[in-house]
Design an enzyme around this catalytic site. Structure first.
Site, PDB file in Angstrom:
ATOM      1  N   ALA A  60       0.817  -1.184  -0.053  1.00 58.58           N
ATOM      2  CA  ALA A  60       0.147   0.111  -0.042  1.00 58.58           C
ATOM      3  C   ALA A  60       0.919   1.099  -0.007  1.00 58.58           C
ATOM      4  CB  ALA A  60      -0.795   0.083   1.223  1.00 58.58           C
ATOM      5  N   GLY A  99       0.818  -5.067   0.687  1.00 64.76           N
ATOM      6  CA  GLY A  99      -0.651  -5.420  -0.287  1.00 64.76           C
ATOM      7  C   GLY A  99       0.192  -5.959  -1.710  1.00 64.76           C
ATOM      8  N   GLU A 102      -0.263  -9.539  -1.019  1.00 60.77           N
ATOM      9  CA  GLU A 102      -1.759  -9.828  -0.734  1.00 60.77           C
ATOM     10  C   GLU A 102      -2.680  -9.808  -2.083  1.00 60.77           C
ATOM     11  OE1 GLU A 102      -2.164  -6.694   2.139  1.00 60.77           O
ATOM     12  OE2 GLU A 102      -3.117  -8.090   3.534  1.00 60.77           O
ATOM     13  N   GLU A 122       4.248  -5.447   7.239  1.00 64.80           N
ATOM     14  CA  GLU A 122       3.262  -4.351   7.683  1.00 64.80           C
ATOM     15  C   GLU A 122       3.573  -4.297   9.352  1.00 64.80           C
ATOM     16  OE1 GLU A 122       2.443  -6.699   5.475  1.00 64.80           O
ATOM     17  OE2 GLU A 122       0.742  -6.141   4.331  1.00 64.80           O
TER      18      GLU A 122
HETATM   19  C1  LIG Z   1      -3.266  -3.063   3.365  1.00 64.59           C
HETATM   20  C2  LIG Z   1      -1.827  -2.976   2.969  1.00 64.59           C
HETATM   21  C3  LIG Z   1      -0.673  -2.407   3.678  1.00 64.59           C
HETATM   22  C4  LIG Z   1       0.676  -2.414   3.273  1.00 64.59           C
HETATM   23  O1  LIG Z   1       0.997  -2.677   2.266  1.00 64.59           O
HETATM   24  S1  LIG Z   1       1.585  -1.591   4.353  1.00 64.59           S
HETATM   25  C5  LIG Z   1       2.948  -1.563   3.283  1.00 64.59           C
HETATM   26  C6  LIG Z   1       3.586  -2.590   3.369  1.00 64.59           C
HETATM   27  N1  LIG Z   1       5.156  -2.468   2.589  1.00 64.59           N
HETATM   28  C7  LIG Z   1       6.261  -1.984   3.023  1.00 64.59           C
HETATM   29  O2  LIG Z   1       6.648  -1.984   4.206  1.00 64.59           O
HETATM   30  C8  LIG Z   1       7.489  -1.939   1.746  1.00 64.59           C
HETATM   31  C9  LIG Z   1       7.999  -0.633   2.200  1.00 64.59           C
HETATM   32  N2  LIG Z   1       9.172  -0.529   1.333  1.00 64.59           N
HETATM   33  C10 LIG Z   1      10.445  -1.149   1.395  1.00 64.59           C
HETATM   34  O3  LIG Z   1      10.519  -2.022   2.243  1.00 64.59           O
HETATM   35  C11 LIG Z   1      11.412  -0.643   0.371  1.00 64.59           C
HETATM   36  O4  LIG Z   1      10.943   0.531  -0.474  1.00 64.59           O
HETATM   37  C12 LIG Z   1      11.469  -1.354  -1.000  1.00 64.59           C
HETATM   38  C13 LIG Z   1      12.030  -2.885  -0.633  1.00 64.59           C
HETATM   39  C14 LIG Z   1      10.018  -1.622  -1.641  1.00 64.59           C
HETATM   40  C15 LIG Z   1      12.697  -0.924  -2.148  1.00 64.59           C
HETATM   41  O5  LIG Z   1      13.658  -0.620  -1.122  1.00 64.59           O
HETATM   42  P1  LIG Z   1      14.833   0.226  -2.180  1.00 64.59           P
HETATM   43  O6  LIG Z   1      15.079  -0.227  -3.641  1.00 64.59           O
HETATM   44  O7  LIG Z   1      15.940   0.348  -1.026  1.00 64.59           O
HETATM   45  O8  LIG Z   1      14.099   1.631  -2.415  1.00 64.59           O
HETATM   46  P2  LIG Z   1      13.637   2.704  -1.224  1.00 64.59           P
HETATM   47  O9  LIG Z   1      14.597   3.928  -1.292  1.00 64.59           O
HETATM   48  O10 LIG Z   1      13.338   2.119   0.127  1.00 64.59           O
HETATM   49  O11 LIG Z   1      12.266   3.308  -1.783  1.00 64.59           O
HETATM   50  C16 LIG Z   1      12.127   4.046  -3.052  1.00 64.59           C
HETATM   51  C17 LIG Z   1      11.031   4.972  -2.865  1.00 64.59           C
HETATM   52  O12 LIG Z   1       9.859   4.383  -2.822  1.00 64.59           O
HETATM   53  C18 LIG Z   1       9.172   5.008  -1.659  1.00 64.59           C
HETATM   54  N3  LIG Z   1       8.328   3.846  -1.069  1.00 64.59           N
HETATM   55  C19 LIG Z   1       8.596   2.583  -0.730  1.00 64.59           C
HETATM   56  N4  LIG Z   1       7.647   1.873  -0.524  1.00 64.59           N
HETATM   57  C20 LIG Z   1       6.690   2.806  -0.343  1.00 64.59           C
HETATM   58  C21 LIG Z   1       5.437   2.500   0.004  1.00 64.59           C
HETATM   59  N5  LIG Z   1       4.975   1.308   0.577  1.00 64.59           N
HETATM   60  N6  LIG Z   1       4.513   3.535   0.202  1.00 64.59           N
HETATM   61  C22 LIG Z   1       5.165   4.708  -0.435  1.00 64.59           C
HETATM   62  N7  LIG Z   1       6.224   5.033  -0.796  1.00 64.59           N
HETATM   63  C23 LIG Z   1       7.302   3.892  -0.672  1.00 64.59           C
HETATM   64  C24 LIG Z   1      10.411   5.340  -0.777  1.00 64.59           C
HETATM   65  O13 LIG Z   1       9.869   6.151   0.244  1.00 64.59           O
HETATM   66  C25 LIG Z   1      11.333   6.032  -1.780  1.00 64.59           C
HETATM   67  O14 LIG Z   1      10.992   7.174  -2.010  1.00 64.59           O
HETATM   68  P3  LIG Z   1      11.785   8.360  -2.241  1.00 64.59           P
HETATM   69  O15 LIG Z   1      12.555   7.896  -3.555  1.00 64.59           O
HETATM   70  O16 LIG Z   1      11.107   9.554  -2.720  1.00 64.59           O
HETATM   71  O17 LIG Z   1      12.814   8.451  -1.131  1.00 64.59           O
END
Ligand code: A1D88
Length: 689
Positions: A60, A99, A102, A122
């Site tokens: 998400a 998500g 999911e 999450e």
């Molecule tokens: C009902 C559902 C609930 C949910 O799904 S809750 C969300 C669950 N998901 C997560 O927790 C994943 C979070 N993200 C990560 O762990 C990492 O990211 C990744 C492994 C996907 C990628 O890592 P890397 O390649 O090192 O890139 P980066 O610098 O972490 O992220 C690149 C840009 O993407 C944005 N971003 C990453 N995940 C999300 C997200 N889930 N929502 C919004 N933005 C996201 C960051 O902030 C950043 O942004 P900028 O380049 O501006 O610094």
């Protein structure tokens, strides 16, 4: 464009396309829902879903979590995918998290690329899976693996996803593989919702609760996830989903999730400041001076990032010790599976140990991690400036010493900066980048580029005693020692801070790291200490007795042969004797008093640090405290936590403490200003507003 779709004969191809990581925002959800209807109208025989670029979908869009949920909601989209007449196949090309995982679980089949990962992280954002993860995952992988995956939040690599049954196959080209699935096979696969839930296993669930409670220290999401998984096992699918969603929404708007999101985004925003006008130097080889624990850790961290390191020691004996230190780190990393044999050989090849500065002559960057003494540092810098190219950048890893004084001894002080690593340097993510009065933009830019290469969290700091982190730590310890002499005990102080969320309290931590460095600092500070400031000499007494911490068998505590911590009556005697000689009438402090004083002392110091421009922002202080000093991440870092209390309330409490001791508890102007203007510390800025 958020979701693209096209058909080739009777097969639909849907791609999530929301750079950089395909976060599932409103437009993606709407695009997926439209694609479900489109596939049905077009009477397609299957839809292959994949992600554009490096990710399948990162979950998400967490930026939406600050507002009310926007339709269409993800659970509804997934229900539409799962119950559609057209079977969907997830071709997982890159990370499928939260998500994203999911969505994949709502598809009829899942095929994953070898380098991809899938998981439900999450809880690390303070929520639980909110689109069926707690309900579908146990049906796919069983209760034990589902509990592990959801409560740790750790993603699975492709091979583990296959082993647990979360995916059907690992294929180099998952889209091609999804195309090749025979129609009859696809027709046989039942939707995940129709799989039976595993039976409730009370002992498994109890063990998971115990493990989480021991590890998560106050953090609620993982425990709530277990409740929800358990509840869902014997409920109809729809009912289980409803309960999950309700808990997800409750946590999503809660304090802990807000704090964890703050840390998540602050970590990603930690970059070189916009005002830097120079490009970083190209660095391939680095000289590290000093092969003790810190220097060896730095050398190893550099080698991990593909850099070549010359580790310089003073003599052959020192070089032999440094070689051993590096070898130990490599072996430990190998033992933990962090690197393989080839990786270990690579690190050994990259790190050369020498006692000859001229061997480091090709390095464009040097990091000094020698003994913490100004004379030693100045001598090292003199030799580095002779041996290295005239434009090489010279960094010191000093924790406390004045970088400007080190730089002043060189013909070109603009090349000097601080790169303050935290032990163990190859593991701890924080890197304080310290800007001296004359440090050039090029040196700073190189520091930030290095942090990125090492995958560290860089925070810019100015020069003062202890920079950001150790200055706050000194105040924390001072406040703890005052509590001790005024009536508390090391174990009561430690217990209060563990209850607050630290992995260990200040005294246990000191025993682990050793008491001698702080002692040397206090001696250095003797000349400049404000005579009005209360000084508690208990730690000095311990050092005088040779009690340097765990390594000497005793410090604030005594340690058994097996390393068990034991309260020591000698420490109590020393405390009482010092209290008597200082004329203190001791009193009792509750855990709440202790926590309040220690946290308020740190907040006040951090605000002075902001005020003096030593730190650039409250968020930087949050990063330092979380990534360098064990401040509970789920509280969002020191000043995020302060904002949950509110500046006015903090000023009120500090005001009461300053009646006891106006010098130690002098309220920071930043707090007074924020209280006055009803402003969050996160929004405070030095620039005119
Ligand atoms: C009902 C559902 C609930 C949910 O799904 S809750 C969300 C669950 N998901 C997560 O927790 C994943 C979070 N993200 C990560 O762990 C990492 O990211 C990744 C492994 C996907 C990628 O890592 P890397 O390649 O090192 O890139 P980066 O610098 O972490 O992220 C690149 C840009 O993407 C944005 N971003 C990453 N995940 C999300 C997200 N889930 N929502 C919004 N933005 C996201 C960051 O902030 C950043 O942004 P900028 O380049 O501006 O610094």
């Amino acid at each position: 464009m958020s979701v693209t779709k096209h058909r080739d004969k009777d097969i639909g191809f849907v791609e999530i396309d929301n750079p950089p990581v395909n976060a599932i925002g409103q437009a993606v959800r709407q695009g997926l829902l439209d694609a479900v209807r489109w596939a049905e109208q077009e009477r397609l025989t299957r839809v292959i879903l994949t992600g554009h670029g490096r990710a399948f979908a990162a979950g998400a869009d967490a930026r939406e979590f600050d507002g009310a949920p926007i339709e269409p909601h993800l659970p509804d989209v997934l229900n539409a995918i799962e119950t559609s007449d057209v079977p969907w196949v997830a071709a997982i090309n890159g990370v499928a998290l939260g998500g994203g995982a999911e969505i994949a679980m709502a598809c009829r089949m899942r095929i994953i690329a070898p380098g991809a990962q899938i998981g439900l992280p999450e809880v690390t954002l303070g929520v639980i899976p909110g689109a069926g993860g707690t309900v579908r995952l146990p049906r796919l992988v069983g209760l034990s693996d589902a509990l592990e995956i959801i409560t740790t939040g750790k993603p699975l690599v492709a091979a583990d996803a296959l082993r647990t049954g979360l995916v059907h196959a690992v294929e180099d080209d998952p889209v091609d593989a999804a195309l090749a699935i025979p129609g009859e096979t696809l027709a046989c696969i039942v939707p995940t919702r129709e799989l039976p839930a595993p039976k409730t296993d009370i002992s498994l669930i109890a063990a998971a609760r115990e493990k989480v409670a021991a590890k998560s220290r106050g953090q609620v999401a993982a425990l709530r996830a277990i409740d929800v998984i358990e509840h869902g096992l014997d409920k109809p699918f729809g009912q289980a989903l409803s309960m999950e969603r309700a808990v997800f929404l409750e946590l999503r708007s809660g304090e802990q999730a807000r704090a964890l999101r703050h840390v998540f985004f602050a970590e990603r925003a930690a970059k070189a400041p916009d005002w830097l006008r120079s490009d970083p130097a190209e660095i391939a080889r680095v000289a590290v001076v000093g092969g003790g624990t810190m220097g060896a850790g730095i050398a190893y961290a550099l080698s991990n990032a593909g850099l070549t390191v010359t580790l310089v020691e003073t003599d052959a004996e020192g070089a032999a010790r440094a070689t051993d230190n590096v070898a130990r780190i490599i072996e430990t990393s190998l033992g933990r599976g962090l690197i393989d044999r080839a990786g270990a050989d690579d690190r050994r090849r990259r790190i050369g140990v020498t006692d000859d500065y001229s061997a480091a002559g090709g390095a464009r960057l040097a990091i000094e991690a020698a003994f913490e003494s100004m004379d030693v540092k100045r001598a090292v810098f003199a030799r580095l400036s002779e041996a290295l190219p005239s434009d090489a950048i010279l960094a010191t890893n000093t924790s406390y010493l004045d970088i400007d004084e080190i730089a002043a001894s060189l013909p070109d002080p603009t090349r000097v900066l601080g790169l303050h690593f935290f032990a163990p340097a190859h593991i701890m993510k924080l890197l304080e980048i310290v800007r001296g009065a004359k440090t050039s933009d090029a040196a700073l830019a190189t520091g930030f580029a290095l942090a990125k290469r090492l995958r560290k969290v860089p925070v810019l700091a100015g020069v003062c005693d202890g920079f950001i982190g150790n200055r706050i730590l000194s105040r924390y310890r001072e406040a703890a020692d005052t509590l001790l002499i005024d009536g508390s005990t090391p174990s009561a102080v430690d217990a209060a801070m563990v209850e607050f969320g630290y992995a260990m309290g200040p005294y246990e931590a000191q025993d682990l790291s050793g008491l001698e460095i702080a002692h040397a600092n206090r001696r250095r500070q003797d000349a400049t200490r404000d005579p009005q400031r209360r000084y508690v000499p208990i730690a000095d007494r311990l050092v005088a007795l040779g009690r340097l911490g765990k390594k000497t068998g005793a410090g604030w505590y005594r340690y058994s042969d097996t390393g068990t911590r034991i309260e020591d009556p000698i420490v109590t005697d020393i405390v009482l004797a010092e209290a008597r000689s200082a004329g203190v009438s001791r009193t009792v402090f509750s855990a709440e008093d202790i926590r309040d004083r220690l946290v308020l002392a740190m907040i006040n110091e951090a605000c002075d640090i902001l005020h003096e421009g030593i730190a650039q922002s409250a968020a930087d202080i949050d990063l330092v405290t979380v990534f360098g000093y064990g401040f509970p991440r789920w509280r969002g870092g020191l000043l995020h936590h302060a904002d949950t209390l509110g500046a006015a309330e903090i000023v009120r409490r500090l005001g009461a403490l300053s009646l006891e001791d106006p010098v130690a508890w002098k309220i920071s102007p930043v707090l007074l200003e924020c209280a006055n203007d009803n402003l969050e510390l996160a929004k405070w800025t030095r620039a005119p507003r």
